[in-house]
Design an enzyme around this catalytic site. Structure first.
Site, PDB file in Angstrom:
ATOM      1  N   HIS A 106       0.851  -1.182   0.000  1.00  0.00           N
ATOM      2  CA  HIS A 106       0.000   0.000   0.000  1.00  0.00           C
ATOM      3  C   HIS A 106       0.893   1.241   0.000  1.00  0.00           C
ATOM      4  O   HIS A 106       2.049   1.178   0.406  1.00  0.00           O
ATOM      5  CB  HIS A 106      -0.880  -0.031   1.256  1.00  0.00           C
ATOM      6  CG  HIS A 106      -2.075   0.868   1.182  1.00  0.00           C
ATOM      7  ND1 HIS A 106      -1.987   2.220   1.425  1.00  0.00           N
ATOM      8  CD2 HIS A 106      -3.377   0.606   0.907  1.00  0.00           C
ATOM      9  CE1 HIS A 106      -3.196   2.752   1.303  1.00  0.00           C
ATOM     10  NE2 HIS A 106      -4.054   1.799   0.983  1.00  0.00           N
ATOM     11  N   TYR A 107       0.365   2.370  -0.440  1.00  0.00           N
ATOM     12  CA  TYR A 107       1.154   3.597  -0.401  1.00  0.00           C
ATOM     13  C   TYR A 107       1.309   4.136   1.017  1.00  0.00           C
ATOM     14  O   TYR A 107       2.222   4.896   1.307  1.00  0.00           O
ATOM     15  CB  TYR A 107       0.563   4.673  -1.321  1.00  0.00           C
ATOM     16  CG  TYR A 107      -0.794   5.183  -0.891  1.00  0.00           C
ATOM     17  CD1 TYR A 107      -0.903   6.261  -0.017  1.00  0.00           C
ATOM     18  CD2 TYR A 107      -1.968   4.591  -1.360  1.00  0.00           C
ATOM     19  CE1 TYR A 107      -2.151   6.730   0.381  1.00  0.00           C
ATOM     20  CE2 TYR A 107      -3.208   5.049  -0.970  1.00  0.00           C
ATOM     21  CZ  TYR A 107      -3.296   6.117  -0.100  1.00  0.00           C
ATOM     22  OH  TYR A 107      -4.523   6.580   0.294  1.00  0.00           O
ATOM     23  N   ARG A 108       0.424   3.739   1.917  1.00  0.00           N
ATOM     24  CA  ARG A 108       0.535   4.183   3.310  1.00  0.00           C
ATOM     25  C   ARG A 108       1.621   3.395   4.031  1.00  0.00           C
ATOM     26  O   ARG A 108       1.914   2.258   3.681  1.00  0.00           O
ATOM     27  CB  ARG A 108      -0.790   4.000   4.036  1.00  0.00           C
ATOM     28  CG  ARG A 108      -1.854   4.926   3.541  1.00  0.00           C
ATOM     29  CD  ARG A 108      -3.133   4.772   4.335  1.00  0.00           C
ATOM     30  NE  ARG A 108      -4.146   5.668   3.804  1.00  0.00           N
ATOM     31  CZ  ARG A 108      -5.427   5.383   3.740  1.00  0.00           C
ATOM     32  NH1 ARG A 108      -5.870   4.224   4.194  1.00  0.00           N
ATOM     33  NH2 ARG A 108      -6.273   6.256   3.248  1.00  0.00           N
TER      34      ARG A 108
END
Length: 184
Positions: free
Chosen positions: A128-130
Site C-alpha cells: 500500500h502507499y501508506r
C-alpha cells in the site's frame, strides 16, 4: 468520498544497505515479518542476505563498512543471493499472507521504501502507499510525553535486519500501550 479499507495485517520491513542513496548504494540484507493488527507475528518471517556488486561494496564509506563488519553482515555476503532471487523470496513470503495492499511498517521506513522501490519493484507493487513509521511516533513522544519516551525499549539489534524488525514491533507495542491510549 468512499475509501477502500486497508488490510489489517502489517508488513514489517528492515533493510541493511551499503549506504543511504538508492541511486548508487545497494541492498545487503532484507527482513520481513507480517503481523496482525495487534502486532502479533503470523510466523517467523523471512530474512535474506543479498550479494551486492563489488562496486557498491568498494564505495561504502568507512562508517558503514565498520558497522556491517561489527554486526557480522559483511562475513555473510559471500553466501548472499542475487537481488532478483531475494525479491522473489520476499514477495513469496508477503503474498502468503497478503495478496496486495500491505501496509509497510518499521523505523525510518521511508529509506527502506526507497530501496524496495528501486531494487524490489515487484515487492513495492504489492504494498500500500501508506506506511506506519515507528520513528514518527517516537518523535511525538519525545516532544509530548518525554516520560513515556524515556521508558521505551532500548534497541540492541546491531544493524541486522531481522533484529531491527523485531525491535520495531516491540517499540510500537510499547507506544500503543503507553502513549496511544486515548479513547473516543
Amino acid at each position: 468520498m468512499c475509501v477502500a479499507p486497508t488490510p489489517s495485517h502489517l508488513v514489517w520491513v528492515d533493510c541493511e544497505m551499503t549506504g543511504l542513496n538508492p541511486e548508487r548504494d545497494e541492498l545487503l540484507e532484507v527482513a520481513v515479518i507480517v503481523t496482525d493488527k495487534d502486532l502479533l507475528p503470523l510466523d517467523e518471517g523471512v530474512n535474506v542476505v543479498v550479494s551486492p556488486s563489488s562496486e557498491a561494496l568498494g564505495a561504502m564509506d568507512n562508517y558503514v563498512a565498520r558497522m556491517h563488519r561489527v554486526s557480522g553482515l559483511l562475513d555473510e555476503l559471500s553466501n548472499g543471493v542475487p537481488v532478483s532471487e531475494a525479491q522473489a523470496m520476499v514477495k513469496e513470503y508477503i503474498t502468503k499472507h497478503i495478496k496486495t495492499g500491505g501496509i509497510m511498517s518499521g523505523n525510518s521506513i521511508a529509506t527502506d521504501r526507497l530501496f524496495i522501490t528501486r531494487y524490489m519493484p515487484d515487492v513495492h507493487a504489492i504494498l500500500h502507499y501508506r506506511m506506519i513509521d515507528v520513528s514518527s511516533i517516537k518523535e511525538l513522544a519525545v516532544r509530548w510525553a518525554p516520560e513515556i519516551y524515556s521508558g521505551a525499549p532500548n534497541k540492541k539489534g546491531g544493524h541486522r535486519a531481522m533484529a531491527d524488525v523485531l525491535e520495531s514491533i516491540a517499540e510500537l507495542a510499547y507506544y500503543r500501550e503507553h502513549f496511544l491510549t486515548g479513547t473516543a
